[in-house]
Scaffold this active site. Structure first.
Site, PDB file in Angstrom:
ATOM      1  N   ASP A  14       0.819  -1.222   0.000  1.00  0.00           N
ATOM      2  CA  ASP A  14       0.000   0.000   0.000  1.00  0.00           C
ATOM      3  C   ASP A  14       0.848   1.266   0.000  1.00  0.00           C
ATOM      4  OD1 ASP A  14      -2.434  -1.372   0.116  1.00  0.00           O
ATOM      5  OD2 ASP A  14      -2.372  -1.485   2.310  1.00  0.00           O
ATOM      6  N   ARG A  93       0.343   3.645  17.187  1.00  0.00           N
ATOM      7  CA  ARG A  93      -0.136   4.671  16.249  1.00  0.00           C
ATOM      8  C   ARG A  93       0.107   6.095  16.737  1.00  0.00           C
ATOM      9  NH1 ARG A  93       0.995   0.825  13.313  1.00  0.00           N
ATOM     10  NH2 ARG A  93      -0.557  -0.067  11.933  1.00  0.00           N
ATOM     11  N   ASP A 122      -6.872   2.133  12.675  1.00  0.00           N
ATOM     12  CA  ASP A 122      -5.593   2.847  12.595  1.00  0.00           C
ATOM     13  C   ASP A 122      -5.723   4.231  11.966  1.00  0.00           C
ATOM     14  OD1 ASP A 122      -4.178   0.883  13.904  1.00  0.00           O
ATOM     15  OD2 ASP A 122      -3.718  -0.219  12.067  1.00  0.00           O
ATOM     16  N   SER A 174      -2.529 -10.127   6.911  1.00  0.00           N
ATOM     17  CA  SER A 174      -2.006  -8.791   7.166  1.00  0.00           C
ATOM     18  C   SER A 174      -1.390  -8.763   8.560  1.00  0.00           C
ATOM     19  CB  SER A 174      -3.145  -7.770   7.054  1.00  0.00           C
ATOM     20  OG  SER A 174      -2.880  -6.667   7.876  1.00  0.00           O
TER      21      SER A 174
END
Ligand code: ARG
Length: 393
Positions: A14, A93, A122, A174
């Site tokens: 990504d 994060r 996220d 993932s």
């Protein structure tokens, strides 16, 4: 002069595609990689980012700060989301977002960007944090808006634009990794009845493959923070890394859950946090020795709130800071040692000691030396039960 975008870059598909996508739109891309203990091959990713079209790549080692200012705060609070998730991703994060903001300010960038989808937590954590630290920065989340709707479309785009990606070993899941834990989702795991195969797990052994003999570890805490492992003084990062290996080898630290995401979706998640669960269990065991009943029970209710705030992206908020002040006050007594037995996926406390122990053998004993005046119990019970006398007659 071109406008700048500081992008949270992981090296994955990504964000690699995102570099090119921004560059093609005429922006200067600064790829920002925060090292929170994910053990990525940073030099390789650095080269790739530059080859893909980034103007600059920055790798910042945030491990120590992550442990000190995020992980250990959550540990002191005993923060666990929905009973099973130690919040490894959620805790990382805000610190990554803070790094992005600082980089954007330094570079005079217009945009801060991330590669999160529009369905996860996220994106919320990144954007709420960025907004609270610097509301003047613009946020760009290309994955939410670009034309590539599937993984295959992104791979095609990468091929077309010569973007180096790992096509050889396409991961069927993932993964998000840092030193507090690993989050694994998607692929076959999307069926909540599907039992994860062993290849899903990255750092924990199965019950079958873990050692047949138990492993004992002694964890010493000072004011709620682990400072020694098996009698040896260690900085937080090192202690967690060592314990991840020890506990992971004993099969400790797996969870398999369906969790409630902030955006309203239920999702199936696999987590590994061997050091995390060992430390949390040890920490709670020590607290049970040194905190009085009312404080302990009240603190338990705070733990839920703390976990929710962390999960919901509300780290940089006055409530979280205030809860930390409360938690720190409680941790003044949380000094001592917990002895843990790790065996075949179990993590059990088998001993605890502290100079601040509230345990009084002379009150608890049923043997010689009992100092508890049992004659007082009769009056205590009468008054305690007074409001209910005959209530269910
Ligand atoms: N569900 C977890 C959370 O919201 C883990 C997210 C994992 N993120 C990822 N990019 N794979 O905290």
């Amino acid at each position: 002069m071109k406008e700048k975008v500081v992008l949270a870059y992981s090296g994955g598909l990504d964000t690699s595609v995102a570099i090119k996508w921004f560059a093609n739109k005429g922006y200067d891309v600064i790829a920002y990689m925060a090292d929170v203990g994910q053990e990525s091959d940073f030099p390789t990713y650095e080269k790739r980012a530059l080859k893909t079209g980034a103007k600059k790549v920055v790798v910042e080692n945030l491990k120590e700060e992550f442990v000190r200012d995020f992980v250990f705060k959550a540990l002191k609070a005993n923060a666990v989301y929905e009973s099973n998730y130690l919040l490894a991703t959620a805790l990382s994060r805000p610190i990554i977002a803070k790094g992005l903001v600082k980089m954007a300010q330094k570079e005079n960038a217009t945009y801060v960007a991330h590669g999160c989808t529009g369905k996860g937590n996220d994106q919320v954590r990144f954007e709420v944090t960025i907004g609270s630290l610097d509301p003047s920065l613009k946020i760009w989340a290309p994955v939410r808006e670009w034309e590539m709707k599937t993984r295959q479309a992104e791979i095609d785009y990468a091929r077309k634009h010569n973007i180096p990606i790992d096509t050889t070993k396409k991961k069927p899941y993932s993964l998000d990794v840092n030193l507090w834990g690993i989050s694994i989702e998607s692929g076959k795991l999307e069926d909540p009845y599907y039992e994860p195969t062993e290849d899903v797990y990255q750092i924990t052994k199965s019950v079958k493959d873990s050692k047949s003999a138990p492993t004992y570890v002694e964890i010493e805490f000072k004011k709620g923070i682990p400072v020694k492992l098996n009698g040896k003084a260690m900085a937080g990062v090192e202690l967690i890394l060592k314990l991840n290996k020890i506990a992971g080898d004993a099969g400790v630290g797996r969870s398999d859950m369906v969790e409630n995401r902030l955006v309203g979706i239920k999702s199936r998640e696999i987590y590994e946090a061997p050091a995390g669960w060992t430390l949390m269990t040890a920490h709670k065991a020590l607290e049970s020795l040194v905190l009085d009943r009312e404080l302990l029970h009240y603190k338990d209710s705070i733990a839920l709130k703390y976990a929710d705030l962390t999960y919901y992206g509300l780290w940089y908020t006055p409530l979280r800071e205030s809860l930390d002040a409360f938690v720190d006050q409680t941790q003044k007594r949380v000094t001592g040692v917990a002895k843990m037995k790790l065996h075949k996926g179990n993590c059990i406390v088998v001993g605890r000691k502290s100079p601040h122990s509230l345990y009084k053998k002379e009150l608890a004993t049923y043997e010689e030396g009992d100092k508890f005046d049992q004659s007082l119990a009769k009056g205590f019970i009468q008054i305690w039960g007074l409001p209910y006398k005959g209530a269910y007659k």
